[in-house]
Design a protein around this motif. Sequence first.
Motif, PDB file in Angstrom:
ATOM      1  N   HIS A 567       0.803  -1.251  -0.006  1.00 20.04           N
ATOM      2  CA  HIS A 567      -0.021  -0.214  -0.101  1.00 20.04           C
ATOM      3  C   HIS A 567       0.688   1.458  -0.020  1.00 20.04           C
ATOM      4  O   HIS A 567       0.395   2.391  -0.096  1.00 20.04           O
ATOM      5  CB  HIS A 567      -0.704   0.206   1.263  1.00 20.04           C
ATOM      6  N   ALA A 568       2.218   1.113   0.102  1.00 15.80           N
ATOM      7  CA  ALA A 568       3.059   2.548   0.147  1.00 15.80           C
ATOM      8  C   ALA A 568       4.264   1.861  -0.216  1.00 15.80           C
ATOM      9  O   ALA A 568       4.895   0.723   0.392  1.00 15.80           O
ATOM     10  CB  ALA A 568       2.926   3.261   1.500  1.00 15.80           C
ATOM     11  N   GLY A 569       5.226   2.619  -0.788  1.00 12.36           N
ATOM     12  CA  GLY A 569       6.722   1.994  -1.166  1.00 12.36           C
ATOM     13  C   GLY A 569       7.692   3.237  -0.635  1.00 12.36           C
ATOM     14  O   GLY A 569       7.431   4.363  -1.397  1.00 12.36           O
ATOM     15  N   ILE A 570       8.776   2.970  -0.324  1.00 14.94           N
ATOM     16  CA  ILE A 570       9.862   3.988  -0.249  1.00 14.94           C
ATOM     17  C   ILE A 570      10.955   3.267  -1.107  1.00 14.94           C
ATOM     18  O   ILE A 570      11.829   2.144  -0.504  1.00 14.94           O
ATOM     19  CB  ILE A 570      10.368   4.144   1.075  1.00 14.94           C
ATOM     20  N   LEU A 616       4.406   6.594  -3.387  1.00 21.02           N
ATOM     21  CA  LEU A 616       5.616   6.063  -3.808  1.00 21.02           C
ATOM     22  C   LEU A 616       6.604   7.203  -3.474  1.00 21.02           C
ATOM     23  O   LEU A 616       6.496   8.236  -4.142  1.00 21.02           O
ATOM     24  CB  LEU A 616       5.827   5.595  -5.099  1.00 21.02           C
ATOM     25  N   LEU A 617       7.677   6.888  -2.688  1.00 18.22           N
ATOM     26  CA  LEU A 617       8.655   7.910  -2.167  1.00 18.22           C
ATOM     27  C   LEU A 617       9.759   7.246  -3.050  1.00 18.22           C
ATOM     28  O   LEU A 617      10.379   6.272  -2.761  1.00 18.22           O
ATOM     29  CB  LEU A 617       9.089   8.051  -0.998  1.00 18.22           C
ATOM     30  N   LEU A 618      10.634   8.263  -4.129  1.00 24.00           N
ATOM     31  CA  LEU A 618      11.762   7.745  -4.556  1.00 24.00           C
ATOM     32  C   LEU A 618      12.746   8.894  -3.639  1.00 24.00           C
ATOM     33  O   LEU A 618      12.910  10.134  -3.662  1.00 24.00           O
ATOM     34  CB  LEU A 618      11.661   8.311  -5.912  1.00 24.00           C
ATOM     35  N   ILE A 619      13.951   8.264  -3.276  1.00 25.59           N
ATOM     36  CA  ILE A 619      15.054   8.597  -2.617  1.00 25.59           C
ATOM     37  C   ILE A 619      16.453   8.608  -3.430  1.00 25.59           C
ATOM     38  O   ILE A 619      16.805   7.356  -3.870  1.00 25.59           O
ATOM     39  CB  ILE A 619      15.179   8.375  -1.326  1.00 25.59           C
ATOM     40  N   GLN A 673       1.559   9.002   6.703  1.00 25.72           N
ATOM     41  CA  GLN A 673       0.547   9.479   5.995  1.00 25.72           C
ATOM     42  C   GLN A 673      -0.096   8.680   4.850  1.00 25.72           C
ATOM     43  O   GLN A 673      -1.100   8.623   4.820  1.00 25.72           O
ATOM     44  CB  GLN A 673       1.187  10.801   5.428  1.00 25.72           C
ATOM     45  N   SER A 674       0.816   7.915   4.405  1.00 27.98           N
ATOM     46  CA  SER A 674       0.380   7.099   3.243  1.00 27.98           C
ATOM     47  C   SER A 674      -0.645   5.764   3.779  1.00 27.98           C
ATOM     48  O   SER A 674      -1.401   5.416   2.954  1.00 27.98           O
ATOM     49  CB  SER A 674       1.631   6.364   2.505  1.00 27.98           C
ATOM     50  N   LEU A 675      -0.245   5.367   5.075  1.00 31.65           N
ATOM     51  CA  LEU A 675      -1.033   4.359   5.512  1.00 31.65           C
ATOM     52  C   LEU A 675      -2.257   4.873   6.418  1.00 31.65           C
ATOM     53  O   LEU A 675      -2.876   4.002   6.844  1.00 31.65           O
ATOM     54  CB  LEU A 675      -0.168   3.304   6.175  1.00 31.65           C
ATOM     55  N   GLY A 676      -2.275   6.172   6.513  1.00 28.83           N
ATOM     56  CA  GLY A 676      -3.448   6.826   7.269  1.00 28.83           C
ATOM     57  C   GLY A 676      -3.174   6.282   8.899  1.00 28.83           C
ATOM     58  O   GLY A 676      -4.181   6.203   9.630  1.00 28.83           O
TER      59      GLY A 676
END
Length: 678
Positions: A567-570, A616-619, A673-676
């Motif tokens: 449900h979210a990715g870094i 999705l957060l790209l670093i 924030q992404s997972l509520g």
Amino acid sequence: MTSTFPGQVARTQGFTLGLARNFAISPDGSRVVFLRSAGGEDPVAGLWILDVATGEERLLADPAALGATGAGPMSERERARRERARDRSAGISAFTTDAGVRTIAFTLDMRLYVADVSSGEVTEVGAREPVAEARIDPTGTWIAYVHEDELRVVGRDGKDDRPLAEPDGPEVTWGLPEHEASESMDRFQGYWWAPDGRSLVAARVDNSPVQVWYISDPAHPEKPPTALRYPAAGTPNADVSLHVLGLDGSRVEIDWDRRAFEYVTRVTWDATALLIAVQNRPQTVMRILTADPATGRTTVLREDTDPHWTTIVSGLPAHTASGALLWTVEDGDTRRLTVDGVPVTPPGLQIDRVLSVDGDTVLFAAFQDPSSRDLWTWSPASLQQVTTVPGLHEGRRRGGVTVVEARTLDAETVTVDGRPLRSVAAVPSLVPRPRLHWLGERRLRTAVLLPTGYTGGTLPVLMDPYGGRAAQRAVAARSRYWASQWFADQGFAVVIADGRGTPGRGPTWDRARGDDHPAPRLQDQVDALHAAAGHYDLDLNRVAIRGWSAGGYLAALAVLRRPDVFHAGIAGAPVTDMLLYSSHWQERTLGLPAENPGMYAQSSLIDDAPNLRRPLLLIHGLVDDNVLPVHTMKLSAALLAAGRPHTVLPLPGASHMGVVDGLWEYELAFLRQSLGLS
């Protein structure tokens, strides 16, 4: 847990500062030379010597006493060496000794020094600055070093400084490993002394065939871009040749079929012979050559073939004192140590690397369980296990004395013949408590971390894998879990699974992905997650995944191709386009792009951009010269073109090591924030 722990990890470099490292043992076992900083938050390492009989330690070379900060200017050569070795230390970061461990050579702030063990005297040698890759010869008479692109030699007394080999072209270097050797083959040397100290064999690297890419840091617009010779998959590699350079000015080129075998994976020059291991570009054939230093002629001593790829094992080839050849063989499902071609280790004990050869005794690291790398010795008389507490172990042996570096679930220690070597490392304010499992039908080695003091209740999940061929994560060493436990203490169940293709389980597991690069890697994470849910109270409607490098690729892959699970990715420093990563690494499993274009396309993420449905957060570090920032920029551009919202966090001045204060806290805010989560 408070937010101060990430800062402690950064200041202590993962609690490695203040631990002894980089060991040399005298032939009689009476003394051990090593590096150690003065405290747990002091990155500046000094040179120490231990008297094994008395246990007395003596500081032999203190950077401050030499008038050096240890954190001063650094040449581009030295900066590149440390990046390839993932070395963030300051002060004296490396040293070499003569055969008797009586004289030591090292560099500090781009200058060359020698230390005399008996007198304790440390003197600067008037070599040309900047000095890089300095190594003293076995007799302790001469020191070779690299200045700019030339290989030079100077007497230990500072006299007769002269070039041994000068570049004969604008992109030619002498005495340095090419990019692929140090980044993909773990070969960090570019020259090797003869046992008698009268000559050395050196690599001449012609980088002119290699494409030029540029790296710039937008935070410093006053600095010009750095030109990088980067051989991406399917593009020309550097032309590497080897030459025996005599101190008398003689030069002999080593002769082998360099067109067919362009990779030099290892060079060993010992009392028995000069050995060279070479590999063809598809990596399906590896040969051990013996070379005649006088004529340059070579003879094939051994040839190994594999339809998938041949495996490079650190520390090999080598000889025992009696002249027996040490190598490995992939025998069924076990990588076994061989002596003159005869396997001497049992089925099920997976050889990882050879660490030392002490006479006819071999010290090596091996796995019985992929979560624990243990030390063993083999000699004609016996095979013995040295370490028995589960963990990750390194070591050195000489003169019958064994140094053991142990990273276990309880501590990080260094012992000399079982006696602890003093540590001034910082004490962690958080104690990781991973629970190790075998999960699913493929018995995936998996670690699960829960919040400290957890007594029950449903937890959101954070998958925290690496998943690539270079490393394992689910291991019996607490030092691998600083970040994972911190995230767990913020209210997550952290699940770390080592899937197919990760090291430590033998040749079959290494190759278990078959021709499908991404799908098995991703499926193993899904299977581990669902199997873990059978043991713990997990909220499968709130599952995130984070990772760096290969783990960053896996995190982006997960949210793009399995949004039903993740449900979210870094994704930190992810390889998003397989054609933009290095030749030796990519072609090992994907083959040449011209011969296997479909697999490169299937494994890349750019075409998946329209499928993004999850945060999705790209670093990416902006001066990363391993996985270049173009990977994140290209995926971001594709996501933007597809109208898919996402977040990009650039890290000015950061390399592939990606060490930046405040990063974990930023990731945590994104996850909440992404997972509520409140």
